[in-house]
Design a protein around this motif. Structure first.
Motif, mmCIF file in Angstrom:
data_model
loop_
_atom_site.group_PDB
_atom_site.id
_atom_site.type_symbol
_atom_site.label_atom_id
_atom_site.label_comp_id
_atom_site.label_asym_id
_atom_site.label_seq_id
_atom_site.Cartn_x
_atom_site.Cartn_y
_atom_site.Cartn_z
ATOM 1 N N ASP A 1 0.863 -1.212 0.000
ATOM 2 C CA ASP A 1 0.000 0.000 0.000
ATOM 3 C C ASP A 1 0.884 1.242 0.000
ATOM 4 O O ASP A 1 1.768 1.384 0.874
ATOM 5 C CB ASP A 1 -0.894 0.011 1.237
ATOM 6 N N LEU A 2 0.630 2.104 -0.943
ATOM 7 C CA LEU A 2 1.456 3.312 -1.109
ATOM 8 C C LEU A 2 0.617 4.561 -0.887
ATOM 9 O O LEU A 2 -0.522 4.671 -1.371
ATOM 10 C CB LEU A 2 2.050 3.362 -2.533
ATOM 11 N N ASN A 3 1.203 5.479 -0.113
ATOM 12 C CA ASN A 3 0.558 6.796 0.011
ATOM 13 C C ASN A 3 0.586 7.538 -1.336
ATOM 14 O O ASN A 3 1.338 7.189 -2.244
ATOM 15 C CB ASN A 3 1.281 7.640 1.066
ATOM 16 N N MET A 4 -0.219 8.610 -1.440
ATOM 17 C CA MET A 4 -0.311 9.396 -2.678
ATOM 18 C C MET A 4 0.668 10.563 -2.698
ATOM 19 O O MET A 4 0.624 11.404 -3.606
ATOM 20 C CB MET A 4 -1.738 9.944 -2.841
ATOM 21 N N ASN A 5 1.602 10.600 -1.719
ATOM 22 C CA ASN A 5 2.455 11.789 -1.608
ATOM 23 C C ASN A 5 3.324 11.995 -2.839
ATOM 24 O O ASN A 5 3.426 13.099 -3.388
ATOM 25 C CB ASN A 5 3.333 11.683 -0.364
ATOM 26 N N SER A 6 3.983 10.927 -3.287
ATOM 27 C CA SER A 6 4.876 11.081 -4.441
ATOM 28 C C SER A 6 4.093 11.415 -5.710
ATOM 29 O O SER A 6 4.513 12.245 -6.524
ATOM 30 C CB SER A 6 5.697 9.803 -4.647
ATOM 31 N N ILE A 7 2.943 10.742 -5.889
ATOM 32 C CA ILE A 7 2.113 11.032 -7.075
ATOM 33 C C ILE A 7 1.634 12.480 -7.035
ATOM 34 O O ILE A 7 1.663 13.189 -8.047
ATOM 35 C CB ILE A 7 0.930 10.056 -7.147
ATOM 36 N N ALA A 8 1.199 12.914 -5.828
ATOM 37 C CA ALA A 8 0.732 14.306 -5.696
ATOM 38 C C ALA A 8 1.862 15.283 -5.955
ATOM 39 O O ALA A 8 1.660 16.343 -6.575
ATOM 40 C CB ALA A 8 0.136 14.520 -4.306
ATOM 41 N N ALA A 9 3.075 14.937 -5.485
ATOM 42 C CA ALA A 9 4.223 15.831 -5.696
ATOM 43 C C ALA A 9 4.552 15.947 -7.175
ATOM 44 O O ALA A 9 4.864 17.031 -7.683
ATOM 45 C CB ALA A 9 5.423 15.327 -4.906
ATOM 46 N N ILE A 10 4.502 14.806 -7.875
ATOM 47 C CA ILE A 10 4.776 14.846 -9.325
ATOM 48 C C ILE A 10 3.706 15.640 -10.069
ATOM 49 O O ILE A 10 4.008 16.482 -10.926
ATOM 50 C CB ILE A 10 4.881 13.405 -9.866
ATOM 51 N N CYS A 11 2.449 15.399 -9.715
ATOM 52 C CA CYS A 11 1.338 16.064 -10.435
ATOM 53 C C CYS A 11 1.215 17.539 -10.077
ATOM 54 O O CYS A 11 0.715 18.335 -10.882
ATOM 55 C CB CYS A 11 0.021 15.349 -10.140
ATOM 56 N N SER A 12 1.650 17.906 -8.874
ATOM 57 C CA SER A 12 1.494 19.303 -8.456
ATOM 58 C C SER A 12 2.321 20.257 -9.307
ATOM 59 O O SER A 12 2.019 21.452 -9.365
ATOM 60 C CB SER A 12 1.875 19.451 -6.977
ATOM 61 N N ARG A 13 3.381 19.715 -9.925
ATOM 62 C CA ARG A 13 4.207 20.569 -10.770
ATOM 63 C C ARG A 13 3.618 20.755 -12.174
ATOM 64 O O ARG A 13 4.191 21.455 -12.992
ATOM 65 C CB ARG A 13 5.622 19.968 -10.866
ATOM 66 N N LEU A 14 2.491 20.118 -12.426
ATOM 67 C CA LEU A 14 1.905 20.159 -13.772
ATOM 68 C C LEU A 14 0.823 21.231 -13.940
ATOM 69 O O LEU A 14 0.448 21.526 -15.078
ATOM 70 C CB LEU A 14 1.275 18.794 -14.128
ATOM 71 N N TYR A 15 0.328 21.805 -12.873
ATOM 72 C CA TYR A 15 -0.851 22.667 -13.028
ATOM 73 C C TYR A 15 -0.889 23.715 -11.928
ATOM 74 O O TYR A 15 -0.191 23.615 -10.910
ATOM 75 C CB TYR A 15 -2.127 21.825 -13.010
ATOM 76 N N ASP A 16 -1.738 24.721 -12.183
ATOM 77 C CA ASP A 16 -2.007 25.777 -11.208
ATOM 78 C C ASP A 16 -3.318 25.438 -10.516
ATOM 79 O O ASP A 16 -4.380 25.452 -11.141
ATOM 80 C CB ASP A 16 -2.128 27.137 -11.922
ATOM 81 N N PRO A 17 -3.270 25.083 -9.214
ATOM 82 C CA PRO A 17 -4.490 24.625 -8.539
ATOM 83 C C PRO A 17 -5.632 25.652 -8.569
ATOM 84 O O PRO A 17 -6.808 25.262 -8.464
ATOM 85 C CB PRO A 17 -4.018 24.353 -7.105
ATOM 86 N N ASP A 18 -5.307 26.922 -8.675
ATOM 87 C CA ASP A 18 -6.366 27.939 -8.667
ATOM 88 C C ASP A 18 -7.069 28.067 -10.016
ATOM 89 O O ASP A 18 -8.165 28.635 -10.092
ATOM 90 C CB ASP A 18 -5.780 29.302 -8.283
#
Length: 611
Positions: A200-217
């Motif tokens: 079972d893997l947390n989503m931290n690494s996936i979220a970190a990779i994806c966070s650099r792809l878009y502007d959340p706002d």
């Protein structure tokens, strides 16, 4: 003149059209080109970003998969699976291997291992590992095997974590979103299954990779699997099978679009538009993690720079339009103002004010035009004044000449009648006639152009009194003037020449008793009619037509009598001309002549009595 046809309106319209159309065209073309350029630029940039992110995710999943191969790298691990649960050394070595796997991957939340050989299940989690005997593996650990074909490794999409059938360490432990890598452990090269491993893997690494792809706002990011399930979604923590229909629709469209571009069931890369947004996608290409990264870029975000640039251009265009309008109004007023002033002068001249003061001080062409127009009006006024004075003198001379033509003919007949009385030694009657004649002569010599009908009627009565003396009982006279007509103005010496015409052309040759009737009345509120009837001989029709022709007001007022006409109808012509000279220019007096069927002639004098 209508304002729509004025030079000012046309000039303003032309200037606005000449500036507005190019400006709007430029803004539109700039917006379209900028929008297209920004779209292509954003598409290329996001493709590069998503490709890099897909590479990072592939590496991440591959690292987890390589970490799970530790079970094969340890030669004692497969033997230890068969020794469980009685061999505590074997249990410790299995724990050590599982801890090695957990340490190798930073995002490991927990590990689950089930041994088919010893029917034992082990859960490595915090704070203590757990182990218990089971005849079967936890069912969820084999959930994805059916969809993975013959593969011994697969990744379960995002889901809420659970304890694999073990009792929770603490009631306060809340589940979290995880993804799970499952691996079947076989006794290689034998196909026999020794166990199953779930990480079972947390989503931290996936979220970190994806966070650099878009502007959340402003933007959104999704990671979907091959079954259109959301593995990861930006700006939310709810993942897995419970996602909204909209997200499933996005994933399905990405799958269909990829198949349409590649001709295969697997997604490569591309983009599509839906719900006023552009979606850019890229597949990982991993054999056991069939994931696709999808980025949603709303149109308002995608074209924000184009919209901002367009608004800036629009502000500049509006400022330019305001400047153009102000300049156009200034120029049009400078150009059309003198024209409008000149038109006002012309309207005043048209209304009759010929001596209006034309004053334009500008030194341009309009000022020159105004000065020439003023000089022209001065010349016209001088010509009009000269012609008016000449016409006035001419009319005065004509009137005096016409009045002078009456006297010889009248005096001849009157003096003959008085001479007859003198021979008959009728002194009293002769005195009366001389008194009447003196009044008539005094009346005819008055320096007065127009008199009232009352004065004309008295003059006619005196004249007929003298004629009755001449004809005696062979002449019957009737005079009846309406009282309300006696104050009407008319040319002096009008009635007497008309009456005299009867004595000249009919009284001497008319057998029997002569008859003259004179009446006056209002025919309407503005016109009166004086009727003179006699029983003289009828006028031949051709002669009557000729007389009616030169009795027309416009002809009698503008033509001088020809020499051949001086000997006939002097009195009638004189009256007609004096009526033309002294009547209202728009409502001229007129004389009408008719033959009476029973015998005689009727004359009608129609005069305008005023408002």
């Amino acid at each position: 003149m209508s304002k729509y046809y004025s030079i000012r309106t046309k000039l303003i319209a032309f200037m606005l059209i000449a500036t507005t159309i190019p400006l709007l065209t430029s803004i539109s073309m700039t917006f379209i080109q900028t929008k297209t350029a920004l779209r292509e630029q954003a598409l290329e940039e996001n493709k590069r970003l998503i490709y890099q992110a897909s590479t990072n995710l592939n590496n991440y999943v591959d690292n987890v998969a390589r970490a799970s191969l530790t079970v094969y790298n340890d030669p004692n691990f497969l033997r230890n699976l068969a020794k469980l649960p009685g061999d505590y050394r074997a249990v410790a070595e299995v724990y050590t291997t599982l801890q090695t796997i957990k340490a190798a991957v930073p995002d490991v939340f927990q590990l689950y291992l089930h041994s088919f050989a010893s029917n034992q299940s082990t859960l490595i989690t915090s704070p203590f590992p757990k182990r218990e005997g089971r005849k079967q593996a936890y069912s969820d650990s084999l959930h994805g095997q059916a969809g993975s074909g013959s593969s011994d490794i697969w990744v379960e999409s995002a889901h809420m974590s659970h304890t694999y059938g073990f009792k929770a360490a603490s009631p306060d432990d809340s589940p979290r979103t995880v993804i799970t890598l499952h691996r079947i452990i076989r006794d290689i090269p034998s196909p026999e299954r020794l166990g199953v491993l779930a990480i079972d893997l947390n989503m931290n690494s996936i979220a970190a990779i994806c966070s650099r792809l878009y502007d959340p706002d402003k933007e959104q990011i999704y990671v979907v699997d091959g079954q259109n399930r959301i593995v990861y979604q930006g700006r939310t923590e709810v993942q897995g099978a419970g996602d909204a229909n909209h997200l499933q629709s996005v994933a399905a469209n990405a799958l269909r679009d990829g198949q349409a571009h590649t001709g295969e069931a697997r997604i490569a890369e591309g983009h599509f538009e839906q719900d006023h947004s552009m979606y850019v996608y890229q597949q990982l290409g991993n054999s056991y993690a069939d994931w696709t990264i999808v980025k949603q870029i709303p149109n308002e975000t995608l074209y924000a720079r184009a919209t901002s640039l367009t608004w800036n251009n629009a502000m500049i265009a509006i400022a330019a339009l305001v400047l153009v309008i102000v300049a156009t109004l200034f120029i049009s007023i400078r150009i059309t103002g003198p024209l409008k002033q000149l038109m006002r002068y012309m309207n005043q001249i048209q209304a009759g004010r010929l001596h209006v003061d034309i004053h334009l001080s500008s030194r341009d062409e309009f000022g020159v035009l105004a000065r020439h127009f003023r000089d022209m009006m001065d010349t016209v006024n001088n010509l009009i004044l000269r012609e008016y004075q000449l016409e006035l003198a001419n009319k005065t001379n004509q009137l005096k000449a016409l009045q002078a033509q009456i006297h010889p003919h009248f005096l001849y007949n009157t003096l003959q009648s008085i001479g007859t009385l003198a021979l008959q030694q009728q002194g009293k009657r002769a005195y009366t006639l001389l008194s009447s004649l003196s009044k008539m002569l005094r009346y005819s010599m008055r320096d007065q152009t127009c008199v009232t009908l009352r004065e004309e009627a008295e003059h006619a009565r005196l004249y007929l009194e003298l004629q009755q003396e001449r004809f005696g009982e062979r002449l019957e006279v009737q005079m009846q003037f309406a009282e309300d007509t006696l104050s009407v103005q008319m040319p002096r010496m009008t009635l007497q020449p008309l009456i005299e015409n009867y004595f000249k052309h009919g009284a001497d040759i008319q057998p029997g008793k002569g008859y003259i009737s004179i009446t006056s009345r209002f025919v309407n509120e503005h016109w009166i009619e004086i009727e003179l009837i006699n029983n003289g001989p009828a006028i031949p029709e051709d002669k009557l037509s000729e007389i009616r022709g030169w009795l027309q007001p416009q002809e009698t007022a503008t033509e001088m009598m020809q020499e051949s006409e001086m000997t006939e109808s002097i009195g009638l012509r004189n009256v007609a001309r004096r009526l033309a000279l002294n009547s209202h220019p728009d409502k001229p007096a007129r004389i009408e002549m008719h033959n009476i069927r029973s015998g005689g002639v009727k004359l009608l004098v129609k005069l305008y009595a005023g408002e």
